[in-house]
Design a protein around this motif. Structure first.
Motif, PDB file in Angstrom:
ATOM      1  N   ASP A 158       0.852  -1.191   0.000  1.00 44.89           N
ATOM      2  CA  ASP A 158       0.000   0.000   0.000  1.00 44.89           C
ATOM      3  C   ASP A 158       0.882   1.233   0.000  1.00 44.89           C
ATOM      4  N   LEU A 159       0.783   2.021  -1.060  1.00 41.02           N
ATOM      5  CA  LEU A 159       1.621   3.211  -1.199  1.00 41.02           C
ATOM      6  C   LEU A 159       0.968   4.124  -2.219  1.00 41.02           C
ATOM      7  N   ASP A 160       1.138   5.439  -2.069  1.00 38.81           N
ATOM      8  CA  ASP A 160       0.619   6.396  -3.061  1.00 38.81           C
ATOM      9  C   ASP A 160      -0.867   6.231  -3.316  1.00 38.81           C
ATOM     10  N   GLY A 161      -1.617   6.066  -2.281  1.00 41.22           N
ATOM     11  CA  GLY A 161      -3.070   6.066  -2.426  1.00 41.22           C
ATOM     12  C   GLY A 161      -3.652   4.809  -3.034  1.00 41.22           C
ATOM     13  N   GLY A 162      -2.964   3.698  -2.966  1.00 33.58           N
ATOM     14  CA  GLY A 162      -3.598   2.474  -3.464  1.00 33.58           C
ATOM     15  C   GLY A 162      -2.667   1.299  -3.377  1.00 33.58           C
ATOM     16  N   PRO A 163      -3.210   0.088  -3.530  1.00 30.55           N
ATOM     17  CA  PRO A 163      -2.339  -1.085  -3.480  1.00 30.55           C
ATOM     18  C   PRO A 163      -1.594  -1.297  -4.806  1.00 30.55           C
ATOM     19  N   TRP A 164      -0.366  -1.739  -4.725  1.00 33.58           N
ATOM     20  CA  TRP A 164       0.408  -2.198  -5.879  1.00 33.58           C
ATOM     21  C   TRP A 164       0.479  -3.715  -5.753  1.00 33.58           C
ATOM     22  N   TRP A 165       0.229  -4.402  -6.858  1.00 35.22           N
ATOM     23  CA  TRP A 165       0.178  -5.875  -6.801  1.00 35.22           C
ATOM     24  C   TRP A 165       1.420  -6.466  -7.448  1.00 35.22           C
ATOM     25  N   PHE A 166       1.843  -7.620  -6.937  1.00 38.05           N
ATOM     26  CA  PHE A 166       3.090  -8.253  -7.396  1.00 38.05           C
ATOM     27  C   PHE A 166       2.890  -9.748  -7.635  1.00 38.05           C
ATOM     28  N   CYS A 167       3.795 -10.300  -8.451  1.00 37.83           N
ATOM     29  CA  CYS A 167       3.710 -11.741  -8.739  1.00 37.83           C
ATOM     30  C   CYS A 167       4.269 -12.541  -7.572  1.00 37.83           C
ATOM     31  N   SER A 168       5.171 -11.923  -6.800  1.00 40.15           N
ATOM     32  CA  SER A 168       5.872 -12.686  -5.763  1.00 40.15           C
ATOM     33  C   SER A 168       6.325 -11.750  -4.647  1.00 40.15           C
ATOM     34  N   GLU A 169       6.698 -12.331  -3.531  1.00 42.41           N
ATOM     35  CA  GLU A 169       7.250 -11.538  -2.427  1.00 42.41           C
ATOM     36  C   GLU A 169       8.564 -10.883  -2.855  1.00 42.41           C
ATOM     37  N   ALA A 170       9.304 -11.553  -3.737  1.00 47.71           N
ATOM     38  CA  ALA A 170      10.587 -10.989  -4.188  1.00 47.71           C
ATOM     39  C   ALA A 170      10.369  -9.664  -4.917  1.00 47.71           C
ATOM     40  N   CYS A 171       9.369  -9.623  -5.805  1.00 51.36           N
ATOM     41  CA  CYS A 171       9.088  -8.378  -6.535  1.00 51.36           C
ATOM     42  C   CYS A 171       8.567  -7.308  -5.564  1.00 51.36           C
ATOM     43  N   ALA A 172       7.722  -7.713  -4.610  1.00 47.30           N
ATOM     44  CA  ALA A 172       7.196  -6.758  -3.631  1.00 47.30           C
ATOM     45  C   ALA A 172       8.338  -6.163  -2.807  1.00 47.30           C
ATOM     46  N   ALA A 173       9.313  -7.009  -2.438  1.00 56.51           N
ATOM     47  CA  ALA A 173      10.441  -6.549  -1.628  1.00 56.51           C
ATOM     48  C   ALA A 173      11.310  -5.567  -2.424  1.00 56.51           C
TER      49      ALA A 173
END
Ligand code: ADP
Ligand code: MG
Length: 296
Positions: free
Chosen positions: A268-283
């Protein structure tokens, strides 16, 4: 005619329309056996309509080529059905048609376009196309004249006598499009058709493929990971792990560029959720959020 595999339409299943040219149900393909078994396509339902350009995207190894080969009756599915409605209104189940009928079905239903053009360099552009006309049942001068007409259609009338090796990639792929039209197919199947083309040539080819749907009413099915093709597509589906998803329902992982569903890891950043394929990409995103501007 083989009554086991051919019948007059209707009946069509619920929800199908007269413009539906291909109806796929529960389609699957498994390569190999035992420990080395690979499920390349894992149960796909899909309807393809006349006059539409359908783009199926997905990462390498997601089953795109396997799906296209089954669609074009070049590869037998492990399970499922592929019903094709032909121009005379009859329907054929490709998955149950006897092997010996398939060449004839291909010759009158499908036109194929491949990533590497697959032209014969011993022959001129016109001869490459004329040979496909021969296979479709036209011989001699009739075949040469049709080849010439098709080359003009793709803007290559002036290059008819050139050998493929003397042509640019964009020109070679146009010859391949002319060849795919030799049998006046209901369905054009293209596997990564722009993969070897630069930006401008890729766009030209995309427009040419679009015109085959708009002007001729053909169904055009393209499998590709080329984002540029999205501009000309009526529908974009995402294939991953051998399963299809509507791309409209998905978002792009800003780190790796994959289409992802709104169910996995998110930040959750900049007014909304960003979605990722994996925890690695989220990190990776959490560590350097400013590197990843939000995409449409
Ligand atoms: P794509 O075209 O999306 O790259 P493919 O349809 O070529 O995907 O491959 C899907 C999966 O099936 C991959 O895991 C690939 O390694 C496997 N595969 C493809 N062709 C064969 C084959 N002839 N034998 C065994 N495995 C295959
Ligand atoms: Mg492929």
């Amino acid at each position: 005619m083989n009554s086991a595999s051919t019948r007059t339409s209707p009946p069509a299943s619920a929800g199908e329309r007269p413009s539906d040219v291909i109806a796929i149900r529960g389609l699957a393909k498994t390569y190999g056996t035992g420990a080395t078994q690979v499920g390349a396509v894992n149960g796909i339902d899909l309807t393809v309509r006349s006059g539409e350009l359908l783009l199926i995207m997905g990462p390498s190894g997601s089953g795109k080529t396997t799906l296209l080969l089954m669609l074009g009756a070049l590869l037998r599915p492990t399970a499922g059905t592929i019903r094709v409605r032909r121009s005379d209104g009859t329907e054929l189940d490709l998955t149950h048609a006897p092997e010996k009928r398939l060449p004839q079905v291909r010759a009158h239903t499908f036109g194929f376009i491949f990533q590497d053009y697959a032209l014969l360099d011993a022959l001129s552009a016109e001869e490459n196309v004329a040979m496909a006309c021969n296979i479709a049942g036209r011989t001699g001068r009739g075949a040469r004249e049709r080849a010439r007409t098709l080359l003009e259609r793709v803007g290559l009338g002036h290059r008819a006598s050139a050998r493929p090796s003397r042509m640019s990639g964009g020109e070679q792929q146009r010859v391949a499009v002319a060849r795919a039209l030799a049998n006046d197919p209901l369905v054009i199947l293209a596997d990564e058709p722009t993969a070897n083309l630069d930006a401008a040539r890729g766009r030209d080819l995309a427009r040419l493929l679009r015109s085959l749907a708009d002007e001729d009413g053909r169904a055009v099915v393209i499998v590709s990971h080329d984002d540029r093709l999205r501009e000309v597509a009526d529908r974009v589906l995402w294939l991953e792990d051998g399963l299809l998803k509507e791309l409209a329902a998905m978002v792009i992982d800003p780190v790796c560029g994959m289409a992802v569903e709104r169910t996995g890891p998110h930040v959750d950043l900049d007014g909304g959720p960003w979605w990722f394929c994996s925890e690695a990409c989220a990190a990776e995103f959490r560590a350097h959020p400013s590197r990843y501007p939000r995409r449409g």
